[in-house]
Design a protein around this motif. Sequence first.
Motif, short mmCIF file in Angstrom:
data_model
loop_
_atom_site.label_atom_id
_atom_site.label_comp_id
_atom_site.label_asym_id
_atom_site.label_seq_id
_atom_site.Cartn_x
_atom_site.Cartn_y
_atom_site.Cartn_z
N ALA A 1 11.65 15.60 -32.13
CA ALA A 1 11.61 15.48 -30.67
C ALA A 1 10.19 15.22 -30.18
CB ALA A 1 12.16 16.76 -30.03
N VAL A 2 9.19 15.81 -30.83
CA VAL A 2 7.79 15.55 -30.48
C VAL A 2 7.46 14.08 -30.67
CG1 VAL A 2 5.40 15.98 -31.17
CG2 VAL A 2 6.98 17.90 -30.90
N HIS A 3 7.93 13.51 -31.76
CA HIS A 3 7.66 12.09 -32.02
C HIS A 3 8.38 11.21 -31.00
CE1 HIS A 3 5.51 11.86 -36.01
NE2 HIS A 3 5.72 13.17 -35.87
N LEU A 4 9.56 11.62 -30.57
CA LEU A 4 10.26 10.87 -29.54
C LEU A 4 9.48 10.89 -28.23
CD1 LEU A 4 12.69 9.32 -28.47
CD2 LEU A 4 13.84 11.52 -28.09
N LEU A 5 8.99 12.07 -27.85
CA LEU A 5 8.18 12.16 -26.63
C LEU A 5 6.92 11.30 -26.74
CD1 LEU A 5 8.40 15.96 -25.76
CD2 LEU A 5 9.22 14.07 -24.34
N ALA A 6 6.31 11.31 -27.94
CA ALA A 6 5.11 10.49 -28.14
C ALA A 6 5.43 9.02 -27.97
CB ALA A 6 4.52 10.77 -29.51
N GLY B 1 5.54 8.00 -24.53
CA GLY B 1 4.19 7.82 -24.01
C GLY B 1 3.43 6.73 -24.73
N ARG B 2 4.13 5.95 -25.57
CA ARG B 2 3.55 4.82 -26.31
C ARG B 2 2.42 5.25 -27.24
NH1 ARG B 2 3.52 -0.05 -21.71
NH2 ARG B 2 5.76 0.06 -21.27
N VAL B 3 2.65 6.36 -27.94
CA VAL B 3 1.67 6.88 -28.88
C VAL B 3 2.26 6.83 -30.29
CG1 VAL B 3 0.35 8.91 -29.63
CG2 VAL B 3 0.57 8.37 -27.19
N GLU B 4 1.55 6.21 -31.20
CA GLU B 4 1.87 6.23 -32.63
C GLU B 4 0.78 7.02 -33.34
OE1 GLU B 4 4.48 5.16 -34.20
OE2 GLU B 4 5.47 4.17 -32.51
N PHE B 5 1.16 7.81 -34.34
CA PHE B 5 0.21 8.70 -34.98
C PHE B 5 -0.48 8.10 -36.20
CE2 PHE B 5 3.13 11.78 -32.87
CZ PHE B 5 2.20 12.35 -32.02
N SER B 6 -0.15 6.88 -36.59
CA SER B 6 -0.75 6.30 -37.79
C SER B 6 -2.28 6.22 -37.71
CB SER B 6 -0.15 4.92 -38.07
OG SER B 6 -0.22 4.08 -36.94
N LYS C 1 -6.63 21.66 -31.99
CA LYS C 1 -7.17 22.26 -33.21
C LYS C 1 -6.50 21.66 -34.44
CE LYS C 1 -7.84 26.62 -35.70
NZ LYS C 1 -7.63 28.09 -35.74
N LEU C 2 -5.19 21.50 -34.41
CA LEU C 2 -4.47 20.94 -35.53
C LEU C 2 -4.95 19.52 -35.84
CD1 LEU C 2 -2.11 21.19 -37.58
CD2 LEU C 2 -0.59 20.35 -35.77
N MET C 3 -5.22 18.75 -34.81
CA MET C 3 -5.63 17.36 -34.98
C MET C 3 -7.11 17.18 -35.29
SD MET C 3 -3.69 15.03 -32.18
CE MET C 3 -2.00 14.49 -32.44
N CYS C 4 -7.96 18.07 -34.79
CA CYS C 4 -9.39 17.77 -34.72
C CYS C 4 -10.31 18.71 -35.50
CB CYS C 4 -9.85 17.77 -33.26
SG CYS C 4 -8.93 16.66 -32.19
N ASP C 5 -9.87 19.91 -35.86
CA ASP C 5 -10.81 20.87 -36.44
C ASP C 5 -10.96 20.75 -37.95
OD1 ASP C 5 -11.14 21.79 -33.90
OD2 ASP C 5 -10.77 23.90 -34.37
N PHE C 6 -10.07 20.00 -38.61
CA PHE C 6 -10.13 19.85 -40.06
C PHE C 6 -9.96 18.38 -40.41
CE2 PHE C 6 -8.04 23.77 -38.76
CZ PHE C 6 -8.83 24.74 -39.35
N TYR D 1 -2.65 19.44 -44.72
CA TYR D 1 -1.26 19.03 -44.93
C TYR D 1 -0.35 19.48 -43.79
CZ TYR D 1 -0.40 23.76 -46.89
OH TYR D 1 -0.28 25.11 -47.08
N PHE D 2 -0.78 20.45 -42.99
CA PHE D 2 0.01 20.83 -41.82
C PHE D 2 0.01 19.69 -40.80
CE2 PHE D 2 -1.41 24.88 -43.62
CZ PHE D 2 -0.21 25.56 -43.69
N ALA D 3 -1.15 19.08 -40.58
CA ALA D 3 -1.20 17.94 -39.67
C ALA D 3 -0.37 16.78 -40.21
CB ALA D 3 -2.66 17.52 -39.46
N TRP D 4 -0.39 16.58 -41.51
CA TRP D 4 0.44 15.51 -42.09
C TRP D 4 1.92 15.78 -41.85
CZ3 TRP D 4 0.56 10.80 -44.34
CH2 TRP D 4 -0.67 10.15 -44.49
N GLN D 5 2.34 17.03 -42.02
CA GLN D 5 3.74 17.36 -41.78
C GLN D 5 4.11 17.15 -40.31
OE1 GLN D 5 6.35 18.05 -43.48
NE2 GLN D 5 5.62 18.54 -45.53
N ALA D 6 3.21 17.52 -39.41
CA ALA D 6 3.51 17.38 -37.99
C ALA D 6 3.53 15.93 -37.54
CB ALA D 6 2.49 18.16 -37.17
N PHE D 7 2.57 15.14 -38.00
CA PHE D 7 2.39 13.80 -37.45
C PHE D 7 2.77 12.68 -38.42
CE2 PHE D 7 -0.85 16.64 -35.52
CZ PHE D 7 -0.20 16.79 -34.30
N GLY D 8 2.96 13.02 -39.71
CA GLY D 8 3.43 12.05 -40.69
C GLY D 8 4.80 12.36 -41.23
N ARG D 9 5.34 13.53 -40.87
CA ARG D 9 6.69 13.98 -41.26
C ARG D 9 6.82 14.14 -42.76
NH1 ARG D 9 10.48 13.71 -37.51
NH2 ARG D 9 11.10 15.61 -38.59
#
Length: 405
Positions: free
Chosen positions: A170-175, A178-183, A252-257, A263-271
């Motif tokens: 659902a987060v990816h659908l909302l993104a 908003g015309r946002v791709e996480f690649s 923090k998830l996107m920017c602090d590491f 791998y948490f960010a990869w799971q969230a934004f790369g599935r």
Amino acid sequence: MSQSAQIQLDAAVLQDGDAATGWLERLFSRLFLGLVYPQIWEDPVVDMQALKIAPGDNLVCIASGSCNLMSYLTAGPASVTAVDLSPAHVALGRLKLAAARSLPDHAAFYQFFGRADMASNMALYDNYIRPALDPKTRAFWEGRHLFSRRISVFRSGVYRHGALGRFLGAVHLLARLGRVEFSPLLTARSLAEQQAFFDSRVAPLFDMWLVRKLSGFRAALFGLGIPPAQYDKLAADGDGDVLPVLRDRVRKLMCDFPIRDNYFAWQAFGRGYDPAPDAALPPYLQERNYQALRDHAGRGGIVNRSLTDLLAQEPDGSKQGYVLLDAQDWMNDAQLNALWREITRTASPGARVIFRTGGRADILPGRVAPELLGRWQYDAEASAQGTARDRSAIYGAFHLYRFAG
């Protein structure tokens, strides 16, 4: 699922609130009968640094997706006993333990749990894992879900399933709305690039009317495993508004590491996990830890009961480590004191307790009886370090207590 599992979940979740809150809590407890977390969202590396696991240690933990249970075993403790009130989480943990004992090599183990989206995983299950499962766990994974066996989620991508997987979808659908791709985030080469991506592409999403509206509903975060009581603690950090808290945790998830290390960010934004050969992975999936995991898998176990009930059956002074995840955020004062009575009774000198909180504050002072909490020492420095290092980034704080005896 069994009626006893539902009774346990209701006892854990239901508080003495108003009628509307009670309805939400009952809805949440039914959600937890099924799979919520295919992957745990507490960083086991932070846990292991705080626990300082020694060969003679006997640990107890709450399982969730069991990445913690499996990772602790790589350190070679005497035992790790996990509990979970979700029968699905218990079945997942037992599947992982059986796979560690029975699959032929690390390549097969990584394919099954690291990729978790290949048709050949069904042959690995049928030929190797299935014979190693107890009858109840085998029945769970071979039971029907829609038009196929439950185990087929390891063919279609297990990390896209469960309440968390659906929430991230659902987060990816909302993104996309908003015309946002996480690649671009996943290919960023520096923290500065990650921060620029967040500032320019992601931060504006929090100003969308739909996002602001959804964040006001306590049920909107059920997919993250956040019940009403914990939602309220999150909102308290934002002066009653959960949205700025969520924005800061996502930042923090996107920017602090570095993205390659998280791998948490990869799971969230790369599935899924980063497919690169040198990608970051949970300790139990790393090739260098595979033999230790295989050697020690027999020392792990998982049961469908509460941690308080489990500890009530254990001898005095028999445990050296306790991992409570964020479960205390769900508890009322009576439940907290019952748990800490059993922790204090079963703790050996120097034993450690670690946990997370949705908010920043330690929730124990003023709620756990002084005669119990007074026997423990809070390590503020290690707690602050754990909070900063936790790559999952979704919690307000990490906490460490040591038993003074």
